[in-house]
Enzyme design. Structure first.
Site, PDB file in Angstrom:
ATOM      1  N   ASP A 104      -0.001  -7.481   0.532  1.00 31.01           N
ATOM      2  CA  ASP A 104       0.483  -6.145   0.882  1.00 31.01           C
ATOM      3  C   ASP A 104       2.005  -6.127   0.864  1.00 31.01           C
ATOM      4  O   ASP A 104       2.660  -6.066   1.900  1.00 31.01           O
ATOM      5  CB  ASP A 104      -0.051  -5.727   2.255  1.00 31.01           C
ATOM      6  CG  ASP A 104       0.138  -4.230   2.509  1.00 31.01           C
ATOM      7  OD1 ASP A 104       0.547  -3.516   1.570  1.00 31.01           O
ATOM      8  OD2 ASP A 104      -0.122  -3.780   3.638  1.00 31.01           O
TER       9      ASP A 104
ATOM     10  N   SER B  33       4.497   1.517   8.163  1.00 30.97           N
ATOM     11  CA  SER B  33       4.154   0.538   7.129  1.00 30.97           C
ATOM     12  C   SER B  33       5.366   0.136   6.302  1.00 30.97           C
ATOM     13  O   SER B  33       6.172   0.967   5.919  1.00 30.97           O
ATOM     14  CB  SER B  33       3.097   1.125   6.184  1.00 30.97           C
ATOM     15  OG  SER B  33       1.882   1.282   6.842  1.00 30.97           O
TER      16      SER B  33
ATOM     17  N   HIS C  98       0.820  -1.214   0.000  1.00 29.03           N
ATOM     18  CA  HIS C  98       0.000   0.000   0.000  1.00 29.03           C
ATOM     19  C   HIS C  98       0.853   1.264   0.000  1.00 29.03           C
ATOM     20  O   HIS C  98       0.349   2.345  -0.312  1.00 29.03           O
ATOM     21  CB  HIS C  98      -0.994  -0.003   1.179  1.00 29.03           C
ATOM     22  CG  HIS C  98      -0.380   0.169   2.524  1.00 29.03           C
ATOM     23  ND1 HIS C  98       0.003  -0.885   3.325  1.00 29.03           N
ATOM     24  CD2 HIS C  98      -0.089   1.283   3.233  1.00 29.03           C
ATOM     25  CE1 HIS C  98       0.489  -0.437   4.461  1.00 29.03           C
ATOM     26  NE2 HIS C  98       0.450   0.887   4.436  1.00 29.03           N
TER      27      HIS C  98
END
Length: 415
Positions: A264, A351, A237
């Protein structure tokens, strides 16, 4: 269907949001050097894991014994579950005793498990039944209009479905859980799963621009592609709709490919004119932990994560093959499957970063549960923090590194 329950934690009234965590393993001039491990049998990551266990009340000798045993326990678990096939229903490290437990549907296999030094435990449901229950939730979850997650919980021999406290937007999931009966345990949470690209801060991070806005994530692990070129792995992402990454304003690499949602993960080229990739994970204390390889640590193992927002935190692996229904910044919902859940603190901007057990890479951070709080005193939530900061459970997810390497035919950079 078991009655909905709250995870055991003191609630302070904060609304929660699930977000991803990560850190950079890219090390440049002036960055932390690899810690000298010659004076101790424990690596930096193992020492942090020992500290994590002693914080739960274990004495240091027992905590050290458990940390040093984890790699061997994971090997035994993999060997036994492969050999016993359908008779085994997963394995986990029991947090009470520190011992390895193997779930069985066939009592005849108990002696083999005990000979391997593990505890045999007879359970009601086989892995095929649990997988069918999870697959039913996978189908129902595609229609959810609220954030949720579900996974096979090896210790309880059930599938766990985590839904919002209001139960709004997850009607199909709850109906499916009810139809599946005791095979599914429903837990209600104040958390909302979302991905975590946070505001731009200084520190060990990567920067990128999407739709005219600046964001940050964290570098996961360094690797090489099939042609031997240096590359960097991060969360998918973080790369969606993005062409290039920078670090401290300097070109880092160009996005080669990404997968999100569903998976992801992503990887980019690495500008070696500007950066010198190291086989290490930054601990945010002036040292870094060497990466010796990668593995899939057992449920119950201690795992540490490094990210540009929450830095170095450690926790326990709770489950593998977790499916999460994330809420995105535009209030849409997407599903990511095959994640590993753990309880180290994580927040926005982490992330894509590193999850590591000992010196073995585990994965790149995908998301985590953040709780909205008011930090500037205006009465309005303006930041999402991890659970421990508001008396709630930590819930974080990473994408297993083995899947990322296989998908793009990459080789992990190791020491």
């Amino acid at each position: 269907m078991s009655a909905p329950s709250r995870p055991r934690a003191r609630r302070l009234g904060a609304a929660a949001t699930l977000t991803a965590v990560s850190t950079a393993t890219l090390v440049v001039a002036g960055a932390p050097a690899i810690a000298d491990q010659s004076a101790t049998p424990l690596t930096g990551a193992q020492l942090a894991a020992v500290d994590q266990l002693t914080a739960t009340g274990l004495d240091r000798v027992e905590a050290t014994r458990r940390v040093l045993a984890q790699d061997d326990q994971t090997e035994v678990a993999d060997r036994l579950t492969a050999r016993l096939s359908s008779r085994a229903v997963g394995a986990y490290i029991d947090q009470g005793s520190g011992g390895l437990v193997v779930n069985l549907t066939d009592r005849a296999a108990e002696s083999e498990v005990r000979r391997a030094g593990a505890k045999a435990r007879t359970v009601q449901r086989g892995m095929d039944e649990l997988r069918r229950a999870k697959a039913a939730l996978d189908r129902a979850g595609e229609r959810a209009t609220a954030a949720a997650s579900w996974y096979i919980d090896i210790p309880s021999n059930q599938v766990v479905l985590q839904v919002p406290e209001s139960h709004g937007g997850v009607t199909d999931l709850l109906r499916t859980a009810e139809r599946l009966g005791d095979a599914v345990r429903v837990e209600s949470s104040a958390g909302t799963p979302t991905t975590q690209s946070g505001d731009l801060y200084g520190g060990q991070q990567i920067e990128f621009t999407s739709n005219g806005h600046s964001y940050v994530c964290s570098v996961g692990f360094n690797a090489t592609d099939s042609a031997g070129n240096e590359v960097m792995v991060t969360a998918g992402h973080c790369a969606e709709g993005v062409s290039r990454f920078t670090r401290n304003g300097t070109h880092l690499g160009d996005v080669k490919d990404y997968s999100f949602p569903g998976n992801d993960y992503a990887y980019s080229t690495l500008d070696t004119d500007n950066w010198n990739p190291k086989a290490a994970v930054w601990r945010y204390n002036g040292t870094a932990v060497s990466v010796s390889g990668h593995s899939k640590a057992s449920v119950g193992s201690t795992v540490c994560k490094s990210g540009r927002t929450t830095n170095w935190t450690c926790g326990e692996i709770k489950a593998h093959d977790v499916t999460v229904r994330y809420k995105m910044p535009d209030n849409s919902f997407v599903t990511v499957s095959g994640l590993t859940q753990h309880d180290a603190c994580s927040e926005g901007g982490d992330s894509g970063g590193s999850a590591i057990a000992g010196t073995s890479a585990q994965g790149v951070n995908s998301g985590g549960q953040g709780y909205e709080v008011d930090t500037n005193g205006d009465g309005k939530p303006d930041k999402a923090v991890c659970g421990e900061k508001v008396g709630e459970p930590n819930v974080s997810y990473y994408q297993p590194i083995g899947e990322v390497l296989s998908a793009y035919n990459l080789t992990l950079t190791t020491s």
